[in-house]
Each structure stands twice: as structure tokens, then as C-alpha cells.
Design a protein around this motif. Sequence first.
Motif, PDB file in Angstrom:
ATOM      1  N   UNK A   1      -4.328  16.667  -7.269  1.00 43.59           N
ATOM      2  CA  UNK A   1      -2.944  16.342  -7.635  1.00 43.59           C
ATOM      3  C   UNK A   1      -2.873  15.315  -8.773  1.00 43.59           C
ATOM      4  N   UNK A   2      -4.062  14.859  -9.236  1.00 43.60           N
ATOM      5  CA  UNK A   2      -4.131  13.827 -10.283  1.00 43.60           C
ATOM      6  C   UNK A   2      -3.451  12.534  -9.832  1.00 43.60           C
ATOM      7  N   UNK A   3      -3.657  12.191  -8.579  1.00 46.00           N
ATOM      8  CA  UNK A   3      -3.005  10.997  -8.022  1.00 46.00           C
ATOM      9  C   UNK A   3      -4.008  10.021  -7.419  1.00 46.00           C
ATOM     10  N   UNK A   4      -5.318  10.262  -7.606  1.00 48.54           N
ATOM     11  CA  UNK A   4      -6.298   9.426  -6.905  1.00 48.54           C
ATOM     12  C   UNK A   4      -6.124   7.951  -7.271  1.00 48.54           C
ATOM     13  N   UNK A   5      -6.073   7.675  -8.565  1.00 46.97           N
ATOM     14  CA  UNK A   5      -5.964   6.273  -9.012  1.00 46.97           C
ATOM     15  C   UNK A   5      -4.654   5.673  -8.512  1.00 46.97           C
ATOM     16  N   UNK A   6      -3.587   6.458  -8.632  1.00 47.98           N
ATOM     17  CA  UNK A   6      -2.263   5.964  -8.238  1.00 47.98           C
ATOM     18  C   UNK A   6      -2.194   5.664  -6.735  1.00 47.98           C
ATOM     19  N   UNK A   7      -2.717   6.592  -5.944  1.00 51.48           N
ATOM     20  CA  UNK A   7      -2.708   6.400  -4.490  1.00 51.48           C
ATOM     21  C   UNK A   7      -3.518   5.163  -4.086  1.00 51.48           C
ATOM     22  N   UNK A   8      -4.720   5.034  -4.677  1.00 51.94           N
ATOM     23  CA  UNK A   8      -5.568   3.898  -4.291  1.00 51.94           C
ATOM     24  C   UNK A   8      -4.938   2.582  -4.733  1.00 51.94           C
ATOM     25  N   UNK A   9      -4.255   2.630  -5.874  1.00 48.93           N
ATOM     26  CA  UNK A   9      -3.564   1.416  -6.344  1.00 48.93           C
ATOM     27  C   UNK A   9      -2.480   1.031  -5.331  1.00 48.93           C
ATOM     28  N   UNK A  10      -1.759   2.045  -4.871  1.00 48.65           N
ATOM     29  CA  UNK A  10      -0.699   1.793  -3.884  1.00 48.65           C
ATOM     30  C   UNK A  10      -1.301   1.248  -2.579  1.00 48.65           C
ATOM     31  N   UNK A  11      -2.428   1.844  -2.167  1.00 45.83           N
ATOM     32  CA  UNK A  11      -3.084   1.400  -0.931  1.00 45.83           C
ATOM     33  C   UNK A  11      -3.488  -0.074  -1.038  1.00 45.83           C
ATOM     34  N   UNK A  12      -4.004  -0.437  -2.221  1.00 40.71           N
ATOM     35  CA  UNK A  12      -4.508  -1.809  -2.395  1.00 40.71           C
ATOM     36  C   UNK A  12      -3.399  -2.791  -2.750  1.00 40.71           C
ATOM     37  N   UNK A  13      -2.179  -2.261  -2.988  1.00 46.16           N
ATOM     38  CA  UNK A  13      -1.081  -3.170  -3.336  1.00 46.16           C
ATOM     39  C   UNK A  13      -0.596  -3.929  -2.095  1.00 46.16           C
ATOM     40  N   UNK A  14      -0.984  -3.459  -0.917  1.00 44.47           N
ATOM     41  CA  UNK A  14      -0.645  -4.191   0.310  1.00 44.47           C
ATOM     42  C   UNK A  14      -1.679  -5.316   0.474  1.00 44.47           C
ATOM     43  N   UNK A  15      -1.447  -6.434  -0.231  1.00 41.62           N
ATOM     44  CA  UNK A  15      -2.455  -7.499  -0.296  1.00 41.62           C
ATOM     45  C   UNK A  15      -2.711  -8.120   1.074  1.00 41.62           C
ATOM     46  N   UNK A  16      -1.654  -8.211   1.877  1.00 37.55           N
ATOM     47  CA  UNK A  16      -1.819  -8.805   3.209  1.00 37.55           C
ATOM     48  C   UNK A  16      -2.840  -8.004   4.017  1.00 37.55           C
ATOM     49  N   UNK A  17      -2.686  -6.675   3.952  1.00 42.52           N
ATOM     50  CA  UNK A  17      -3.578  -5.802   4.709  1.00 42.52           C
ATOM     51  C   UNK A  17      -5.014  -5.943   4.193  1.00 42.52           C
ATOM     52  N   UNK A  18      -5.162  -5.931   2.857  1.00 44.28           N
ATOM     53  CA  UNK A  18      -6.517  -6.038   2.271  1.00 44.28           C
ATOM     54  C   UNK A  18      -7.169  -7.349   2.714  1.00 44.28           C
ATOM     55  N   UNK A  19      -6.371  -8.437   2.723  1.00 45.37           N
ATOM     56  CA  UNK A  19      -6.916  -9.737   3.148  1.00 45.37           C
ATOM     57  C   UNK A  19      -7.345  -9.691   4.601  1.00 45.37           C
ATOM     58  N   UNK A  20      -6.540  -8.995   5.405  1.00 44.24           N
ATOM     59  CA  UNK A  20      -6.838  -8.922   6.838  1.00 44.24           C
ATOM     60  C   UNK A  20      -8.133  -8.133   7.089  1.00 44.24           C
ATOM     61  N   UNK A  21      -8.341  -7.078   6.275  1.00 51.73           N
ATOM     62  CA  UNK A  21      -9.473  -6.181   6.531  1.00 51.73           C
ATOM     63  C   UNK A  21     -10.771  -6.620   5.862  1.00 51.73           C
ATOM     64  N   UNK A  22     -10.667  -7.366   4.744  1.00 50.18           N
ATOM     65  CA  UNK A  22     -11.865  -7.619   3.937  1.00 50.18           C
ATOM     66  C   UNK A  22     -12.162  -9.102   3.752  1.00 50.18           C
TER      67      UNK A  22
END
Length: 1322
Positions: A929-950
Motif C-alpha cells: 500500500x506504500x504506507x510502511x514508513x507512514x504507518x511506522x511513523x504513526x506507531x512511533x508518534x505515541x511517545x508515551x507508549x514507546x517510553x513505556x516499552x523501551x
Amino acid sequence: MSGGGGSSAPGRFADYFVICGLDTETGLEPDELSALCQYIQASKTRDGASRFISSATEGENFEQTPLRRTFKSKVLARYPENVEWNPFDQDAVGMLCMPKGLAFKTQADSREPQFHSFIITREDGSRTFGFSLTFFEEVTSKQICSAMQTLYHMHNAEYDILHTPPTNDKDSCSSTGDCNGTSVSKLQRFNSYDISRDTLYVSKCICLITPMSFMKACKKVLEQLHQAVTSPQPPPLPLESYIYNILYEVPLPPAGRSLKFSGVYGPIICQRPSTSELPLFDFPVKEVFELLGVENVVQLFTCALLEFQILLYSQHYQRLMTVAETITALMFPFQWQHVYVPILPASLLHFLDAPVPYLMGLHSNGLDDRSKLELPQEANLCFVDVDNHFIELPEDLPQFPNKLEFIQEISEILMAFGIPPEGNLHCSESASKIKSLRACDLVSDKRNGNIAGSPLNSYELLKENETIARLQALVKRTGVSLEKLEVREETSSKKDLKIQCDEEEFKIYQLNIQIREVFANRFTQMFADYEVFVIQPSQDKESWFTNREQMQNFDKASFLSDQPEPYLPFLSRFLETQMFASFIDNKIMCHDEDDKDPVLRVFDSRVDKIRLLNVRTPTLRTSMYQKCTTIDEAEKSIELRLAKIDHTAVHPHLLDMKIGQGKYELGFFPKLQSDVLSTGPVSNKWTKRNAPAQWRRKDRQKQHTEHLRLDNDQREHLDFSMSELQLQLCLDWDQHDWPFIPSIKSVSDRYLKYIQEARNLGSTIRQPKLSNLSPSVIAQTNWKFVEGLLKECRNKTKRMLVEKMGREAVELGHGEVNITGVEENTLIASLCDLLERIWSHGLQVKQGKSALWSHLLHYLENRQRKTTSGSFSTSGILLDSERRKSDTSPAMSPLRISLIQDMRHIQNISEIKTDVGKARAWVRLSMEKKLLSRHLKQLLSDHELTKKLYKRYAFLRCDDEKEQFLYHLLSFNAVDYFCFTNVFTTILIPYHILIVPSKKLGGSMFTANPWICISGELGETGVLQIPRNILEMTFECQNLGKLTTVQIGHDNSGLYAKWLVEYVMVRNEITGHTYKFPCGRWLGKGMDDGSLERILVGELLTSHTEVDERQCRTPPLQQSPSMIRRFVTISPNNKPKLNTGQIQEAIGEAVNGIVKHFHKPEKERGSLTLLLCGESGLVSALEQVFQHGFKSPRLFKNVFIWDFLEKAQTYYETLEQNEMVPEENWQTRARNFCRFITAINNTPRNIGKDGKFQMLVCLGARDHLLHHWIALLADCPITAQMYEDIALIKDHTLVNSLIRVLQTLQEFNITLEASLVKGIDI
């Protein structure tokens, strides 16, 4: 720093003798790091862990009794102090000699000495080998004994506080587990130490550090030294004499020679292969096959070749080492290029977090099972429980080529030595467990694959051997007969030669070489003609080094196109590995025979032999299994070396020691005299006495190469010419300085830098440093990982784009085809693997096997929480009714871009069962769908979640690198992937249809019942009835693949059964791919050509229509002929009239398109329907031929080409009735022509005259009749009546050239899509 005996040292057998153990002066120091690791492991498996945290951080884990705790061991002494060519690494040696620190026992415990070997790999890849014997000595220090007693008092007091049950809760101990746990703890408590009653013992270890891995010899040396200490009689000489002898007077045997030297109680023999044999390898292969069984070994071997992460798990350090060394040795001529730590010390467990391929060994305590082991990442992990005969494989592991025959050949050898192919379970810890399993469990346990029956020792029992029986059955199915199972008889030459070592040892040598030759033979067969495909650089070496990353060094596509189909899944992935790239780099750098890397020289000489044998016979190209023929020769060489010992070293002798030194005390390893052991002999008289001259030549240079790289033994040629030395410097990328050859230092520096770069491509860090584990070092290591991951991402995206665009360039007619479907799949799989490693790096808490999918699920959960709290809008959806009013041009409502929707699609696919599979499917869908970069950017835009997990150091929390990573992935949007559609072929997909009738001619009055049928590369829908006046609908069916045609029609019912359709649009609701099928023709009796149904050919719409369409998809996908193909007479300007030159060109292009189609690999071919019926397809081109010079009879009568063909048919039929047939050949053609026209006219389908013409052309192309029919019609009198004199069909020269062009289609087997020939049975 005392040098160990001057310049002669580097030819020595051993570099250091080391003693490790308890330092009585510093006392009992808890080993904080390993204790903490143990504590964390324990706390994961129980509740209420927080109570112990304070004590655990001090290295005291009160759950463990003091005798079970870990205490720091120290290097107590080493001799000599240091040697310049191999600086002593105190931290590494201390950790690896006693990886779990000191162990204490009492007289009640068993205290058998344990031997294990280890490897110290420096960051530059060079290696040193260690061999250690751990035994127990009585503790004589009163302070240590009382300290232990005190620890026990504290432990018991703490234990009583924690485990006194509350008085009112007498029944609370349920029968299930608590009572059980308590009884175990009571036992633990009584397993205690009482200073007045017990004798305390502590572990101690003696160790040899050597430049080469003579494991058997080193083991004997250490065992005999230990025996000297424990036997009632003192040894003949002081221990110093024997240690001095091994350090300074025993040389390394030269290549191809054997050496005998003296231990304390008997001679020790070692032998070293020559430079034309397989490299030195001294571990028993037998043990690996007994522990794991053939099938598991081959699977593990496959994982190692494809550079998966591999974790070995065992209670025995020596088993970890034996399995790791065996697997890497069997890879010859390839070499493991990544992190290699066969024994991972307890304090380095954080290294399992490494997001790179690794081969590591983890010590198990024998109590916890696999489920208790928390590993940071498992998506691409091969987990091997060595003691329990169990292997857990990564998903999608391709089969090793000829796996069944390969296993068969190995099994034959094993059975000749009395080893059952499925392994000896009596040597495994869980023999009793497995015996209690029911047989049906074993059958269903696919991962174990090979559980043992009874051990087999003879040919008689073969018939009952499960593995062999299973192989026989499987191989029979493939049509190969394996009835005659050969069990190799051992060579009888032993009778003639007196072997100097014992029988058992000789058998180990024999089995080792036989198995290794069989494995090496697989690669010589598989890569017999690899040299042909090596791409030699056109520029000079230096610029090649500089641009190495951009350069292709091997023609993968051509190599793969030559391989048998079953090999492709494995080979296409193997060619992408670092080990293969390094192997080919080596080949490119060593043109001359003298230059060659020794491993390469051995491999190339074997390949040459195979080629001579085959002299271009077909065996190179087929999957026919070629057995190994080099075993006897290899065995003979070893036998000769062992029968006639080439060199004998100096015997140990009394040293110049002071009186009273070298005291003997039974049961205690003495404190050795450092003054006599710290330096070797000044003049090297002992060595000179026996050593051949070449041992003394340029020892310093020789040692440099001796202890580098895997195959150190092959490094040393006996005549060390200058050119060879220069090459070693190019190849050996070790950061030593070379004072003896300043002239090539600068050159070698550049080469070293390059090699290091090339080897580290994608894995910046190769080895963990086994020392100084400060937070800063760990942080630096992680930073290297982050940089390595980013670099690997850049290289992977670039490689994939070059491949993909390369193929599109080929379709435009540039260059050669260089990618296959297999290869594209491989590249995408390796991208998924990289994403998993990035997502696993620095995880706080691991959940599930796929770190990426776990993160996506967390994100989904967060969103759902926000949605329920009402802060989420459904933007981007337009309802049909609203759109219809406002929007004048009909189009589909756009699909909303939604990360969550794409996840739901994947969750709904029942075929995908595992988290790893779901993550991979999601990546494939996002790429399509040519959305890989966009989707992953959206996933990582949840900074709170990234901080919690990593953790803070994780790749995903390094902002700059993360941005660059997403930017690299964005480049995939430049090309079209169908990696989801083409892989998940059986899933159900919703399709959305929109039919757009012409507005001018009131579609609303239409009264008939329309229907539609959609076809794609993978199948068709069947007829779908469309409710009247509904122009938009969604339906679900099995994946059709890329869509090719739409058949649309109606049943001609009602008063106004006429329908002018502009176009039809169909969208795949999962991938978002939208296809437009132009029509522009009437459907209705008496309208246009009277057709009630039409076949439309589609084109894929690009997402950005304002940009020049189809920038990157080539060739442009053809569409249905737009608007007017219909009649010739009404409006001459409807379609531009082409001149004969243009018509010839159109025919040429159409035929050329078909020819090109058949020259592509089968998996790469697009739709043939487009090439036949598309806008510039064959049908359209032939239509132009027949329309050229067609007479228009009256103004309002439509005349179609089909009318002309029917008249020609009538003419030929009357000719035949009047029996006025010119010649037989001509008669057959005419009959054929008439038969096809009649069959098409009789079809029950309501296709119009143009549809019938299209069908005739398609059938003619299929049956290779078109050129006959053109010749027939050119001579037909009807043509003279219906065509002007200038018509192309009347020009004999042009007709002849047309016939020649059409004849080129004869060699191709054209298969027509069902939609084109429905209802015709010819």
C-alpha cells in the motif's frame, strides 16, 4: 612486561598457563552481576519479589542457600606474565575459566573435575583458545570457613521469618503446589554447612591459553597435571618442569605433520592437517550427533548458514562449546561473520539483547525448563536445548538442498560407528522424561522430528530404524530408489599401519573427517561453478574498496536461474548472507594462486576436481545427489600422520630451582615458582634440538597469522614468501603494528579498513568485550548496535530498490533481467527480519515472540481506550448518498488510510496463526500500500507508549536515527510491490465494484438485469448478479491476484434493454489497489455491434493521478480499447486512420510484447490477456490490418470485420461442396477457418461482432493458425470485393511480412484466460 622467551616464542604450543580460584586475602566477594541475573530469573517465576530487591542488589539472594550462591573468582597466577603477540586479557580469562564464579561444596556433594574449552574472540575477529579443568580443593582458611558458617546463620534466620505461616491459616497449604514448595525449601535448609561437622571445598581451575585449538592434547595435559596432585605418589618431577616444558619447549606441529610430547604420566600426540586438507578441528562430532540427532543437526546447520540468531542451552560448558565449534567448522568454506560467544558468562546476559545475528551458548542450571527462559527476541531465533534433544526453529526456515539424501548419507556413516542417526538419548538429561511420552505425542511433535527408538549398532537393526524408514518412504515418493542402504565398512588399512594413539581416539579422528568431508562435499557440489558468476571489478582495487557497498560482487540472478527449483528457497537467502559476501570478496581480492586465502585454495582445488570429473556433464545442473568421494583420501592422510610421528618435543627436565621449591602436598595444586616459569630459555636450545628449520624462520611474522581467524592452522605456509605475507596483511584485519615491513603498512591499513567494513556490514559490533562492564561500556556497545542497525537498513532498502528498478528497466528494454520472484520474497523476508531486530532492541518487557506485533497491539489497545473515551473521530469517510449529490464525476469513495484498519485485516486472516506471521503479513501489506514508513511513523508518534516499552538506549528512542530509518523506508514508495497479494493467495478479500454508465444516454431508463464476472491472475469470481439500478456494491471472494478482465452483460429483459457503459472500477478493499476497465460501448440488441456482453481489459490506477501516470510501472499496463472500435463507416474521424507503416509497427510491437512475455521467468510474467486484448494488443493491431482500405457500402449500414469473415466462410464452404479445392494444404486451412467461425457463431454467449473477432484472434494465436488464415484471406475473392486496391490485405509484399511476424508466435505455448474462450469447445 616480561617477554616470554624472545623471538622464538611464536612457534609455541601454548602461550599461558593460568590458575583461577578463591583469593583468600580478599575473602568471599559476591558476584553481583551474575547474582542479580539469577535473582531476576528467580523473581520472574514467583510473586512478591519486591521483598528481596534490596538484598539482591547487594549480590545476596536469600532464596539461594550460601553454598549455591555465586562468589567472585580471581586469576591467582599466570605464566608467563605477558607475551607481546597475545596480550593477556585478565577479565575475559577470569570470566570464561569459571563462567559462574566460585562454587562451594561439602564432603556430601559429588566433586568430579570438569573440563571445558572456550574461545576469546577479539573485536577484530582474531581468536585465542582456552582449555580449563575445574576441580575442588579443601578450604584451609579458617576465616573463609567461619564466613560461610555466618552466612548460613543469616540465611536460616531470614528463612524462618519469611516462611513462618500465620497461625490461623492452617488449611491454606493447598494440595497442589504450596506444600510441595515448602518441602523443597526444607530440604534446602537442611542442605547446610556446619563448621564443626563438615569439610568445605571450593572450586579451582587450571587453564592453558593456546594459539590453536588442540583440544584433545590440552585436555590430556591438564588431566595429567591434576592427577599428579591427587595421586598418593608425588610426580616424577616437580610440576614446574612439566608446565615449563609445555610453555616453552613444545612447538606447534607444522602443517601436515604430527607431534609427540610428554605429559606427566604418558606421551601426548597431536596432528595438524596440511594446507590442502580441511582446516584443524579437534572437537568430537560424535557427541553433537548423539546429543541432537542428524535431523536436528541439519536444521541447526541451516539456521547458522542463513545467519539466524542461535542460542544453545546446556548445563555443560563443554557441550555448548562442542556444538558451536562443530556447526561453524561444518560450514567450510564459509565462516561465521557475526557475534560468536559459545559460552556466555552469567554477567553478560544483557548481550542476548543484541539486535544482530549471533551464535551464543547459555548455561542452564538444569532445573528451569525452556518456558521459564525470558529471551529479548524470538522472531528469528533458533533455540537449541542441547541436553534435552530439542530444537525450536524460526518460522519460514527453507529446507537445505537435497536434505533427505544428505541425512541419509550422514546416517550411513554414523551407523558404521554404532551411533543411531536419531541420537543417543541415554546421553541426554531428559531420557526418562522422553521415555514416558506417548508415541502419538512424538508423532505430532514436528519440532523434535527425531526422537530415538532403541540405540542401533548393527546393520541388522537398520530395518527398524525410524529415521531411515521415514527417509526411505519420503525419498521413494520422489522417485529415487534408496533400497540399498550402504553402511560404510571401516577401512582395513589399520591392520597394516601401527597407529600411535589409542583405538577410541583414532575412531574420533575417523568419524570427524568422514562427517566433515560429507558436509564440505555439499558445498563443492552446490557451488561447483561459482567462479563463473563472480563479478570481477573493472576498476583498480582501491576504488573498488572505496565503493564496495555499491558494488555487486556476484551475479545472483544468473546463478539462481541455473539451479534446480527445489534449491531456490534456500540458495536465494544464502546468497544474501554476510558469510557468502565475505567469501566472494576474498575470491575477488585473491586472483593469483599464491595470493589465495588458504581456505579458498582448498575449496577451489576441490571444485576443480569436481569439474574435471564432470567435464560439463549435466550433474552440475540437476538436483541429482552426488555422494562424497574424498573420504578415503582424507582418512589416509590422518592415518599416516598418526602411524609415523614426524616430530618429538624435548622431554620435561629438572629446572634450576632453589632447594625446598616444588613441594608436594596431596590434594592441593601447589603455588608454583614464578621465577622459573616467567621466562623461557634464553637460547632456544631445546627447540633447536628437534624442530625442523622452518619452525625457526620469521617466527614473529608467523605467529601474527597463526592466531588470527578461524582457520589459523591453514594460515601458515611453511615457506613464507613476501607476497604471501603481504596478502595476509590484506586479509587479516588485525590491528597489530608491523615494524618489520614498513613499506606495506600504509597499503595494508587501507585494506584492513575495507575488510573490517565489509565484514561488519550490517553488524557493526562483532564481539562483546568480556571486561570492564561499566555502564559507559554497555552504553557504547548499544550505540554501536544502533549505528549498525541504521546502516543495515540503508543497505537493505538500497539493494531492494536497485533490484526492483532494475527489473522495471528490463521491461522497458534496458539491460538483463536480474531478479526473480524467489529473490524478491527473500529480500522482503530479510527486511521483516531487520524490523524485528530493531523492534527487539532495548525492550523493557518482552511479550510474545514478535516485538513489532506486540508494539502494534499495545498501540491498538491505547487507541481503543481513547475511542471509548470519545476523543477519536472517523475522519475521511464520505457516505455514498452525500457524495452522489455533491460530486458530479462518479468515483469511488477513497479508502481511509488507517494503521488500525490494516491491523484488523491481518487479524481477520485465519490462515496466519503466529505473532511473527502477523507482523510479517502487516509489513507486506503496508509495503504493497506504500504506507510502511507512514504507518511506522504513526506507531512511533505515541511517545508515551514507546517510553513505556523501551529502555532509553533502544534504537526506537534515538530520535535522529529513527528519523533516518523512516526516511529510508519511505523510498519504497517509488516502486510497486505486490508482496501481499502474491503471497497470501488463499485468503478472502472484499472487492468493491463501481459501474459508471454514460450520463448522456439516460442509464436510469435501463430495465434489464445486469451481471458481472471479474477475473484475475489467480482466479475468477463466477457470474455475480447486480441488483437493478444499483451501480456500486461490495462482495467477498478468494484472492484473485492482480485483476485482468471484467465480463459485463445483461439478460436483455424489459422494454429498454440498452445500456451504454463508460467504464467499470474494481477495488481490492484490503490493499487499496483500484483497477479501471474502460468500455465506452453499448450493450443491447440492435445497438453498436449487437453485443449483450463484453470483455473489458483493466489497468491499475496509480494513487496520484495528477502525476504523470504510471511513472514506475513498466511497461504501461494496456487497457480495453477505448470508445470506438465499433464500426468503420459512420464517422471516419472516430479513430485516426493509420498508414501501412504504422500498422506494421503496431503488429510488430504487439507480437514483440508476447515474445518478451515468454522469455521472462514464469513467476515474473504478467497477464497475457493484456498483450492479446489490451489497447495496443494483438487483437487491436490485427483489427487495424483488416480495417485498412475496407469499403464503406452505404451511409447508414454498419459493416464489421466479422461480416467480411462470415462471407469468406460461406465462400469456402460452397467451394468445398462444389469440390473445387485447389490443394490439400489449402483445403485443411479453409476447413479449420470455417470450423472456428461456425463454433464462435454457435456460442451461447451474447457477444457482438467485435467480441467474436477478438475471440477468433485469441483462438488463432493459441492454436498457431493466424498466419495460415491471413494467407487464406489475402487470396480470397471476397477480399477483392470488399477492399479498396490500396488495402494492406491486397499488398502481397506486406501480407508476406505480416505472415512472417505472426509465425514467430509458433514456438510459444499460449494459454488463454477462461473469460476469453467461455462457451467455445474447440
